[in-house]
Scaffold this motif. Structure first.
Motif, PDB file in Angstrom:
ATOM      1  N   ARG A  66      -4.311   6.285  -5.782  1.00 14.87           N
ATOM      2  CA  ARG A  66      -4.090   4.611  -6.370  1.00 14.87           C
ATOM      3  C   ARG A  66      -3.277   3.189  -5.230  1.00 14.87           C
ATOM      4  NH1 ARG A  66      -0.870   1.597  -8.721  1.00 14.87           N
ATOM      5  NH2 ARG A  66       0.223   2.948  -9.727  1.00 14.87           N
ATOM      6  N   CYS A  67      -4.161   2.456  -5.118  1.00 20.00           N
ATOM      7  CA  CYS A  67      -3.401   1.320  -3.900  1.00 20.00           C
ATOM      8  C   CYS A  67      -2.744   0.856  -4.827  1.00 20.00           C
ATOM      9  CB  CYS A  67      -4.613   0.938  -3.331  1.00 20.00           C
ATOM     10  SG  CYS A  67      -4.120  -0.662  -2.426  1.00 20.00           S
ATOM     11  N   ILE A  68      -1.682   0.105  -4.616  1.00 23.29           N
ATOM     12  CA  ILE A  68      -0.829  -0.339  -5.568  1.00 23.29           C
ATOM     13  C   ILE A  68      -0.670  -2.201  -5.452  1.00 23.29           C
ATOM     14  CG2 ILE A  68       0.934   1.326  -5.213  1.00 23.29           C
ATOM     15  CD1 ILE A  68       2.448  -0.397  -3.127  1.00 23.29           C
ATOM     16  N   ALA A  69      -1.438  -2.401  -4.317  1.00 17.71           N
ATOM     17  CA  ALA A  69      -2.211  -3.677  -4.393  1.00 17.71           C
ATOM     18  C   ALA A  69      -3.676  -3.920  -5.414  1.00 17.71           C
ATOM     19  CB  ALA A  69      -2.618  -4.076  -2.261  1.00 17.71           C
ATOM     20  N   CYS A  70      -4.105  -3.265  -4.722  1.00 23.07           N
ATOM     21  CA  CYS A  70      -5.305  -3.628  -5.833  1.00 23.07           C
ATOM     22  C   CYS A  70      -5.633  -2.772  -7.196  1.00 23.07           C
ATOM     23  CB  CYS A  70      -6.876  -4.021  -4.889  1.00 23.07           C
ATOM     24  SG  CYS A  70      -7.445  -2.403  -4.205  1.00 23.07           S
ATOM     25  N   GLY A  71      -5.005  -1.416  -6.994  1.00 23.00           N
ATOM     26  CA  GLY A  71      -5.794  -0.843  -8.421  1.00 23.00           C
ATOM     27  C   GLY A  71      -6.816   0.073  -7.778  1.00 23.00           C
ATOM     28  N   TYR A  72      -7.421   0.424  -6.293  1.00 26.94           N
ATOM     29  CA  TYR A  72      -8.397   1.347  -6.131  1.00 26.94           C
ATOM     30  C   TYR A  72      -7.788   2.599  -6.709  1.00 26.94           C
ATOM     31  CZ  TYR A  72     -11.322   3.748  -3.473  1.00 26.94           C
ATOM     32  OH  TYR A  72     -12.385   5.141  -2.719  1.00 26.94           O
ATOM     33  N   LYS A 108      -5.404  -5.447   5.414  1.00 24.96           N
ATOM     34  CA  LYS A 108      -5.449  -3.813   6.391  1.00 24.96           C
ATOM     35  C   LYS A 108      -3.851  -2.870   5.447  1.00 24.96           C
ATOM     36  CE  LYS A 108      -7.717  -5.151   9.845  1.00 24.96           C
ATOM     37  NZ  LYS A 108      -8.962  -4.903   9.454  1.00 24.96           N
ATOM     38  N   ILE A 109      -4.023  -3.255   4.157  1.00 29.01           N
ATOM     39  CA  ILE A 109      -3.333  -2.091   3.449  1.00 29.01           C
ATOM     40  C   ILE A 109      -4.004  -0.747   3.003  1.00 29.01           C
ATOM     41  CG2 ILE A 109      -2.895  -1.462   1.198  1.00 29.01           C
ATOM     42  CD1 ILE A 109      -2.643  -4.156   1.363  1.00 29.01           C
ATOM     43  N   GLY A 110      -2.913  -0.096   4.321  1.00 29.49           N
ATOM     44  CA  GLY A 110      -3.231   1.247   4.350  1.00 29.49           C
ATOM     45  C   GLY A 110      -2.981   2.582   3.712  1.00 29.49           C
ATOM     46  N   LYS A 111      -2.581   3.547   4.390  1.00 30.87           N
ATOM     47  CA  LYS A 111      -2.339   4.996   3.439  1.00 30.87           C
ATOM     48  C   LYS A 111      -0.663   5.079   2.878  1.00 30.87           C
ATOM     49  CE  LYS A 111      -2.654   9.607   4.634  1.00 30.87           C
ATOM     50  NZ  LYS A 111      -2.873  10.329   5.435  1.00 30.87           N
TER      51      LYS A 111
END
Length: 118
Positions: A66-72, A108-111
């Motif tokens: 899960r992306c901590i910035a947007c929840g994807y 540019k939110i990466g791994k």
């Protein structure tokens, strides 16, 4: 390379991911949970009294992140065919240049901004 297990804090649900480590806390990526200091405490809830004993292994990790910035949520079963990532591609096998398809376009939110999830 041996896959290291992630551990979850039983008090707050924080997941320690050895692939990410905790660089802000002096724990470099690649540090196995078993190699953390004996006085390690959850960086979120700070349960100092119980330390590492407050963590349980994730027995059946889903492979989803899960992306901590947007929840994807990246799901390896699905992959991201639109972005050239075939189904059944493990998160660990994504290129280092991978960015979140939702918010990474802008920031540019990466791994490194992804955490394992169930």
């Amino acid at each position: 390379m041996k896959r290291m297990r992630s551990y979850v804090c039983e008090a707050c649900g924080y997941i320690y991911d050895p692939a990410r480590g905790e660089p802000k806390n002096g724990i470099p990526p690649g540090t196995a949970f078993e190699d953390l200091p004996k006085d390690y405490t959850c960086p979120v809830c700070g349960k100092a009294k119980i330390g590492k004993t407050a963590f349980n292994p994730l027995d059946a990790p889903s492979g989803r992140y899960r992306c901590i910035a947007c929840g994807y949520v990246y799901d390896p079963e699905r992959g991201e065919p639109k972005n050239g990532i075939k189904p059944d591609t493990a998160f660990e096998d994504l290129p280092d240049t991978y960015v979140c398809p939702v918010c990474g376009v802008y920031a540019k939110i990466g791994k490194s901004a992804f955490v394992p999830t169930e």
